[in-house]
Design an enzyme around this catalytic site. Structure first.
Site, mmCIF file in Angstrom:
data_model
loop_
_atom_site.group_PDB
_atom_site.id
_atom_site.type_symbol
_atom_site.label_atom_id
_atom_site.label_comp_id
_atom_site.label_asym_id
_atom_site.label_seq_id
_atom_site.Cartn_x
_atom_site.Cartn_y
_atom_site.Cartn_z
ATOM 1 N N SER A 101 66.317 81.247 -32.253
ATOM 2 C CA SER A 101 65.237 82.121 -31.786
ATOM 3 C C SER A 101 65.692 83.499 -31.330
ATOM 4 O O SER A 101 64.842 84.345 -31.008
ATOM 5 C CB SER A 101 64.472 81.446 -30.651
ATOM 6 N N LYS A 104 64.040 86.311 -33.025
ATOM 7 C CA LYS A 104 62.757 86.855 -32.577
ATOM 8 C C LYS A 104 62.918 88.269 -32.013
ATOM 9 O O LYS A 104 61.933 89.011 -31.920
ATOM 10 C CB LYS A 104 62.130 85.939 -31.541
ATOM 11 N N SER A 159 59.231 81.495 -26.309
ATOM 12 C CA SER A 159 59.804 81.433 -27.650
ATOM 13 C C SER A 159 58.835 80.723 -28.600
ATOM 14 O O SER A 159 59.238 79.955 -29.468
ATOM 15 C CB SER A 159 61.156 80.709 -27.621
#
Length: 422
Positions: A101, A104, A159
């Site tokens: 993640s 991101k 997340s």
């Protein structure tokens, strides 16, 4: 048995027993485990300096500089000065690895400017289709309306892959978003990075590197909204709207444990973001930014092998501690390069092609522009009081200043030069 035979047996035992005892030593499970650990590529990208393309740890200690912490097990890590871009130390900086993640950050750096935070979106069933099994979620519901501000809180704090998918849908879908992210990575010279899934969910060929993630975080922190979301420890998130009733909210907490302090991890003094991640293939990953005594550092740690609980946070904290103590006492081993458009003074062309994993870096080193031509990539951060944690009331306060023009001016005067769970 005769005396001569007894003597012969004794001699034989004396000769062979030590060999028998020593025989199994080569089968040490620890040795086998070390042999099974993957090795970095023999040749990696040299973007930012030739040493960064060399496998292993790179550091040049000067007089009075502390040695690097011993308790470091990340496959790849980096410590960099956020303001001038100098890399204080690194380990396999350009090793293309699954990012989880932390990807991101690139998603946010790419899409944040596209939608005003007050824009509302009614979530359609198709917006939430295709999420990987076990994905981390913030709790977005179909046929409910959310503001862009709400969606970004879901991306940064929880997340949430559901929030990523909704924003992806608003950006004309998966193919367009993947293209936009890959184009943005190329513009930033994050050439180890190849995007397949915008949420960071494990996908064949999806990679980034400690160098790239640090580069992306540095660029993202130029955006006030990015900084705000990355440094927000807690927020109220909209629940389901029921007919005839006021819409309720529920609290979400940032999964960056160096920011919030949780599960045995203490908040790191001066932390101001940015993003953590964890998947089956990537292991734990983390990029953080922190300020101490006017010095701002960025650190990225990817996939530590240590069995220490929350190793990615603990190793990141050790590297930050080392970086603050070593600042000014080490010779940089490389630099975070500026975006391509900053080097040329023009906007990067849209080539319409996505970079290939691990094959994007040029053969030779890419030199950064001097500070005066960097287009404002220099950063200065002051976190007043760091993150002030009042345990009794669970109140967090983060104050941020990123005076880009001031930072640039100071340099001119001084140099005269299976899931995505957090």
């Amino acid at each position: 048995m005769s005396a001569s035979k007894k003597t012969a047996w004794a001699v034989a035992a004396a000769l062979f027993l030590p060999l028998v005892a020593a025989g199994p030593a080569h089968a040490d499970p620890k040795d086998d485990k070390e042999k099974q650990q993957p090795k970095p590529p023999a040749a990696m990208s040299s973007v930012g300096g030739p040493l960064l393309g060399t496998p292993g740890t790179q550091v040049k200690l000067g007089p009075g500089a502390p040695v690097l912490p011993k308790e470091l097990s990340g496959r790849s890590w980096i410590v960099a000065d956020a303001e001038n871009g100098q890399i204080l130390a690194s380990h396999n900086a350009h090793w293309p690895l699954a990012p989880a993640s932390t990807l991101k950050m690139l998603f946010a750096d790419t899409l944040l400017p596209k939608f005003p935070r007050t824009q509302n979106h009614l979530v359609a069933p198709a917006d939430l289709a295709g999420m990987g099994e076990g994905s981390s979620l913030v709790g977005i519901k179909e046929k409910q309306t959310y503001s862009v501000h709400d969606l970004w809180l879901g991306v940064f704090l929880r997340s949430g892959n559901d929030a990523v998918h909704v924003l992806t849908s608003m950006n004309n879908g998966l193919r367009q978003t993947v293209k936009d992210m890959n184009d943005r990575a190329a513009e930033l010279q994050a050439l180890d990075t190849h995007v397949v899934s915008p949420d960071g969910y494990d996908a064949p060929g999806q990679v980034s590197s400690a160098y790239d993630l640090t580069l992306i975080a540095r660029d993202g922190m130029q955006n006030p909204d990015f900084r705000e979301y990355a440094a927000t420890p807690r927020a109220a998130f909209p629940g389901e709207q029921k007919p005839g009733k006021k819409r309720e909210t529920f609290e979400i907490q940032n999964t960056n444990r160096l920011l919030t302090g949780d599960l045995g991890v203490a908040p790191y003094q001066g932390i101001a973001g940015v993003k953590n991640g964890n998947t089956t293939h990537a292991g734990a990953t983390f990029t953080g930014v922190a300020e101490r005594n006017g010095k701002v550092l960025l650190v990225t740690v990817m996939n530590p092998s240590s069995k220490e609980q929350h190793a990615v946070y603990r190793e990141a904290a050790r590297l930050l501690d080392w970086g603050f103590a070593a600042a000014g006492k080490v010779t940089p081993v490389g630099e975070l390069v500026p975006p391509r458009s900053a080097r040329t003074g023009t906007s990067a062309p849209d080539t319409g092609t996505a970079p290939a994993p691990g094959k994007n870096a040029p053969d030779g080193p890419v030199q950064a522009a001097v500070a005066e031509k960097s287009g404002g990539v220099g950063i200065a951060l002051a976190v007043a009081g760091g993150v002030l944690v009042l345990l009794a009331g669970a109140v967090f306060l983060v104050n941020r200043r990123w005076p880009l023009a001031g930072a640039q001016g100071r340099r001119r005067r001084s140099e005269r030069t299976p899931d995505v769970n957090p």
